[in-house]
Design an enzyme around this catalytic site. Structure first.
Site, mmCIF file in Angstrom:
data_model
loop_
_atom_site.group_PDB
_atom_site.id
_atom_site.type_symbol
_atom_site.label_atom_id
_atom_site.label_comp_id
_atom_site.label_asym_id
_atom_site.label_seq_id
_atom_site.Cartn_x
_atom_site.Cartn_y
_atom_site.Cartn_z
ATOM 1 N N SER A 280 0.830 -1.203 0.000
ATOM 2 C CA SER A 280 0.000 0.000 0.000
ATOM 3 C C SER A 280 0.859 1.246 0.000
ATOM 4 C CB SER A 280 -0.905 0.030 1.237
ATOM 5 O OG SER A 280 -0.159 0.402 2.383
ATOM 6 N N ASP A 281 0.334 2.312 -0.602
ATOM 7 C CA ASP A 281 0.928 3.614 -0.359
ATOM 8 C C ASP A 281 0.695 3.938 1.114
ATOM 9 O OD1 ASP A 281 2.136 6.085 -0.676
ATOM 10 O OD2 ASP A 281 1.023 6.592 -2.493
ATOM 11 N N TRP A 282 1.416 4.921 1.624
ATOM 12 C CA TRP A 282 1.390 5.220 3.061
ATOM 13 C C TRP A 282 0.019 5.794 3.454
ATOM 14 C CZ3 TRP A 282 5.136 2.750 1.519
ATOM 15 C CH2 TRP A 282 6.272 2.467 2.266
#
Length: 802
Positions: A280-282
C-alpha cells in the site's frame, strides 16, 4: 457502496468519441462478481527463490507471518520487523524515485521527467543501478520507485515529474530499464502508483465542515483506456520481474485502489501474472480482511501516525475468525520473501546506516517507540555517492531539450559580457531538503533541481547555474558576469537594477525560469511561476540575444517563444545536484543537446482541457461522500494523441528536440515479417507468466532505417517509430499515430548507422473489450520514422492481418 471495474463492450464504446455521452454512474454496478479471488503466487520464473520462500514461511508462527506483511515502527520510511531466530533482519523500505530521500552523503539524481527527455534506455538503466547502489550501501532492501502513475494525463499533475511521460510506450521502456538497473544491483524496485493516480487533489479522504467523510477522488477509466494507456507500463514492469507494486490512494471506478479486487487480483496477479507483493501507499489501506482478500499483500506504514491500523493485531484476529484464510496469509508471505531470496538479499546485504535512526526520529517516530531491535552497521553517515556526481551531470545534460536556436545562437562563442536573470539561477536560500509538502518555507529563490514531497531528496551539495556560469565564463574566460535574481525587481517599472546592468546590450542575456511542483497538491497553472513570463518579456524587450532556460516538472506554455529577441530556449526539467554544471555544458557546447520532449507543449493552457484536474469549488464543502468523480472521458486521447486526432497546432510537438548538428533518415525503409505463415488476430493461448500471455511478447516484425549525421559536429540522433493502426468500426476514438520504437544513436559528422526497431504482437494490437484480449486489427498499417511525432522522414506500410 462498493462497486467494480466494468469491462464491457458497451462501456468501452462510450469513451473517447467526440459525440459520446459519459455518465460515471455507469461504473457503479456490474453483473461481474463482487470479489475476484486472489491468485496464489507460483514462483513462475523465480522457482528457486519461491521454494526458499516457501520453506521460510513454513517455519513461521502466525504472529511472525503477520509481522512479515504489516509495517511497524522503525528507522526507515517503511519497516518490516526482523525475525532473528531465522536470521531475517527485516526490510528497510526507503523513498524514492530520484534519491535516497533524507539520506546523508547520498546523491540527488535527475528526476524521471528528465530521464524521459533523454530518450535513452541506457541512461535509465545506469541511473537505476546507481541509485540502487546507494540504497544498498545504506542498508535499504526496497527502493520506492520508479513511477508510472501518474502517467501524466494532465500537465497540472503535482507528481508528474516523478514519472516519465504521458506516452505509455516511452514510459514503459524507461520504467522497465530503471527496474532492471535497480534489481540487477540487488535492490528491490517498487513500481508505483497502481493505478489511475493522476491527480493529487483529494487523493485521500477528507472531512467537510459537518464532519462527514468525503471519499478520495475516483478515477473512472474504461477497460480499453486502462489497458492501452495506464496499465501498459505496469505490464512491462511485471514482465521485467519487478519485486513489488504500490497500490495508490485514489479510488478506481468507485473502489479504493488498495482494495480493488479487479485491479489487483483480476488484472495484476491474474491477467499479468504478477508474482511479487502489492504494497500500500502510506495510509492508502482502508480495510483489513477486505483489502487483503482483494489482493493487498503489505500495509504501509502500519502505524497509527498515518491513520487506523488495519493489519498487525487486527490481521491476527482476522486469521483467527476465518475472514482471512491461512492460505491467503501464507501467499502474502511467500510473495514478500520470494523477491528477497531472488535478489540474494539474505547473503551479505549491508546493515542499515545508524543515521537512519536519527533522521527517522526527526521525521516520524523516536527509537524509544520501536517495538523491535534493528541491526545497524558500525559507522554512521556512510558516504555512498561514489562517482555518481559525474554521471548525474551527464544524465542531466542529456535530458536538456533545445527548443529554439535562432541563427545558431548556441553554443555560446566566448561572450565577453553575460547578464543572468531570474530567481531560478542562484543557490538555495531556505535549506537543502524539499521533503515536506510545503518544504522549509519559500522556494522563490534558488535553482529548481527537484520537486517536492516524498519523491525528493536531501542535497549533499548543489551546483547552481549562476555559480557554474561564473566558474566557466568569469574565471576561465575573464568574462563580465552580472546578474539580478529577484523577479520582482526585474519586472519593476523603470527598474534601476536593469538600468545598471544594461547600459549597452550584453553579448547574451540568460534568463532562468522555474515551475514548482510537489506531492500533495496539483499545479494551478502551466505558466512559469513568480512572474516568469513577464521576466522574459521585460528582458527580451531590451536584450536582442535573450536565451531562456526553464526548470520544471514538465509542461510549460511559453507565450514568448516566438519573440524575435528570444533567440534560444532550453527545457532543463529537474536535473538534480549538478544542475548548473549540466546547463553550462550545453550552453558552451561541451555537450551537444540531444534531449527530446516527452510531452507536447501547446500554444495555450486551455488547449490541454481534455484532461482536467478534478477540483471544482463546489466540491470543497460537499455533503456527498462520493462527489469527487474524475471521468476519463478523453479515453486514449491524451497529449499528442489528442492534438493529432483533432489536428491542432502546437508550439512544440511530442518528441521534438534540436541539436547543434543536423541529421537525416534515408529514403528507404525495410519492413520484414518474422513469423512463419499467416498471423492470427489473437495470440495463441498459453500459460500466463509474468507479463501475461507470453505470445504477446513475440517479435513479429522488424523495421530498419538508416540515420546519418549531416552536420559538422558529433551528436546523438533519436529516430522514432510511429504506427498508424487500421481504423475500426467503433464509436471509441483512436490515436492517429502511436509511438512504438525509439533509439538514441551517437554519430560522428558524416557517419551513418542502421537502426532496427522490433515490433511485438502487443505493439501491433489494440485491447478488444469484447474478447478481453489484445487483438491485431485487420487491414493496412502505416509505419513512420522521424525525429518527432510531426516530423516524419520515411514511411512504409504492411498488413499483418488480411
Amino acid at each position: 457502496m462498493r462497486s467494480k471495474l466494468l469491462y464491457t463492450a458497451a462501456l468501452a464504446s462510450c469513451i473517447g468519441a467526440a459525440t459520446a455521452v459519459w455518465n460515471h454512474n455507469d461504473y457503479l454496478y456490474s453483473p461481474t462478481p463482487d470479489e475476484i479471488p486472489n491468485p496464489d503466487a507460483t514462483g513462475s520464473e523465480w522457482e528457486d527463490a519461491f521454494a526458499r520462500a516457501s520453506n521460510f514461511v513454513s517455519q513461521l508462527t502466525t504472529e511472525e507471518k503477520v509481522g512479515l506483511v504489516s509495517g511497524t515502527e522503525g528507522p526507515c520510511v517503511g519497516n518490516i520487523a526482523p525475525i532473528y531466530r531465522l536470521n531475517f533482519t527485516g526490510l528497510c523500505i526507503q523513498n524514492g524515485p530520484l534519491a535516497l530521500e533524507q539520506g546523508t552523503y547520498s546523491s540527488v539524481f535527475p528526476a524521471g521527467i528528465t530521464i524521459a527527455a533523454t530518450w535513452d534506455k541506457n541512461i535509465a538503466y545506469e541511473r537505476g543501478s546507481q541509485m540502487a547502489a546507494e540504497f544498498r550501501g545504506k542498508g535499504s532492501q526496497v527502493l520506492l520507485g520508479p513511477v508510472a502513475g501518474p502517467l501524466g494525463r494532465s500537465g497540472l499533475g503535482g507528481r508528474n515529474w516523478e514519472g516519465f511521460s504521458p506516452d505509455p510506450y516511452l514510459t514503459g521502456e524507461l520504467f522497465t530499464e530503471t527496474i532492471l538497473g535497480i534489481q540487477d544491483s540487488g535492490v528491490q524496485a517498487c513500481a508505483k502508483h497502481y493505478i489511475g493516480n493522476e491527480q493529487e487533489t483529494q487523493r485521500q479522504p477528507s472531512q467537510n465542515e459537518d464532519g462527514t467523510t468525503i471519499e478520495s477522488v475516483s478515477s473512472n477509466i474504461d477497460d480499453r483506456t486502462m489497458h492501452e494507456l495506464y496499465l501498459w507500463p505496469f505490464q512491462q514492469a511485471v514482465k521485467a520481474g519487478v519485486a513489488s507494486v504500490m497500490c495508490s490512494y485514489n479510488r478506481l471506478n468507485q473502489t479504493y485502489g488498495c482494495q480493488n479486487s479487479k485491479a489487483q487480483n483480476g488484472i495484476l496477479k491474474g491477467e499479468l501474472g504478477f508474482q511479487g507483493y502489492v504494497m500500500s501507499d502510506w495510509g492508502a489501506t482502508h480495510s483489513g480482511a477486505f483489502a487483503i482478500n482483494a489482493g493487498e499483500d503489505m500495509d504501509m506504514p502500519g502505524t497509527a501516525s498515518f491513520g487506523p491500523v488495519f493489519f498487525n493485531q487486527n490481521l491476527i484476529e482476522s486469521v483467527k475468525n476465518g475472514s482471512v484464510s491461512m492460505d491467503r496469509l501464507d501467499d502474502m508471505c511467500r510473495r514478500v520473501m520470494t523477491p528477497y531470496f531472488h535478489l540474494n538479499q539474505d547473503k551479505g546485504f549491508p546493515a542499515m546506516d545508524p543515521v537512519n535512526e536519527e533522521l527517522n526520529a526527526v521525521l516520524f517516530s523516536s527509537p524509544d517507540e520501536y517495538k523491535y531491535n534493528y541491526t545497524y552497521g558500525p559507522v554512521a553517515n556512510v558516504d555512498v555517492r561514489g562517482n555518481h556526481g559525474a554521471e548525474i551531470r551527464k544524465q542531466a545534460a542529456d535530458g536538456i531539450v533545445l527548443l529554439k536556436n535562432t541563427n545558431n545562437t548556441l553554443p555560446l562563442k566566448s561572450p565577453k559580457h553575460i547578464t543572468v536573470f531570474g530567481n531560478d539561477a542562484g543557490d538555495f536560500t531556505n535549506g537543502m531538503s524539499v521533503f515536506y509538502f510545503n518544504g522549509v518555507g519559500n522556494y522563490e529563490y534558488g535553482v529548481l533541481a527537484a520537486g517536492g514531497g516524498s519523491g525528493s531528496g536531501l542535497f549533499t551539495y548543489l551546483v547552481s547555474p549562476l555559480e557554474a556560469i561564473k566558474q566557466r565564463a568569469g574565471f576561465r574566460e575573464k568574462t563580465l558576469v552580472q546578474y539580478v535574481l529577484n523577479n520582482s525587481a526585474i519586472i519593476e517599472e523603470n527598474s534601476p537594477y536593469l538600468k545598471a546592468l544594461l547600459p549597452s546590450s550584453p553579448d547574451v542575456c540568460l534568463v532562468f525560469l522555474k515551475s514548482w511542483a510537489t506531492e500533495g497538491e496539483d499545479r494551478t497553472s502551466l505558466h512559469s511561476d513568480w512572474n516568469g513570463d513577464e521576466v522574459v518579456e521585460k528582458i527580451a524587450s531590451t536584450c536582442p540575444n535573450t536565451v531562456v532556460v526553464t526548470h520544471s516538472n514538465g509542461v510549460n506554455v511559453l507565450p514568448w517563444a516566438d519573440h524575435p529577441n528570444v533567440t534560444a530556449i532550453l527545457a532543463a526539467h529537474l536535473p538534480g545536484q549538478e544542475a548548473g554544471s549540466s546547463i553550462v555544458d550545453v550552453l558552451w557546447g561541451d555537450v551537444n543537446p540531444s534531449g527530446h520532449l516527452p510531452y507536447t507543449i501547446a500554444k495555450r493552457q486551455s488547449d490541454y482541457s481534455f484532461a482536467p484536474i478534478q477540483n471544482s469549488t463546489a466540491l470543497q464543502n460537499t455533503d456527498d461522500p462520493i462527489a469527487w468523480q474524475s471521468d476519463f472521458k478523453e479515453g486514449v486521447l491524451i497529449d499528442y494523441r489528442h492534438f493529432d486526432y483533432y489536428n491542432k497546432t502546437v508550439q512544440y510537438e511530442f518528441g521534438y528536440g534540436l541539436s547543434y548538428t543536423t541529421f537525416s533518415i534515408g529514403k528507404s525503409i525495410s519492413i520484414t515479417p518474422l513469423s512463419n505463415g499467416e498471423l492470427s488476430a489473437l495470440p495463441a493461448d498459453a500459460k500466463i507468466i509474468p507479463g501475461g500471455n507470453p505470445n504477446l511478447w513475440e517479435v513479429l516484425y522488424r523495421i530498419s532505417i538508416t540515420v546519418k549525421n549531416t552536420g559538422q559536429v558529433a551528436g546523438a540522433a533519436v529516430p522514432q517509430l510511429y504506427l498508424s493502426l487500421p481504423k475500426e468500426m467503433t464509436e471509441a476514438a483512436s490515436a492517429v499515430n502511436v509511438l512504438r520504437g525509439f533509439e538514441k544513436v551517437q554519430l560522428q559528422p558524416g557517419e551513418a548507422r542502421n537502426v532496427t526497431f522490433q515490433l511485438t504482437r502487443r505493439d501491433l494490437s489494440r485491447w478488444d473489450v469484447t474478447r478481453q484480449q489484445w487483438a491485431i486489427p485487420s487491414g493496412l498499417m502505416q509505419a513512420y520514422v522521424g525525429f518527432s511525432s510531426r516530423d516524419f522522414r520515411v514511411a512504409g506500410s504492411f498488413t499483418p492481418i488480411r
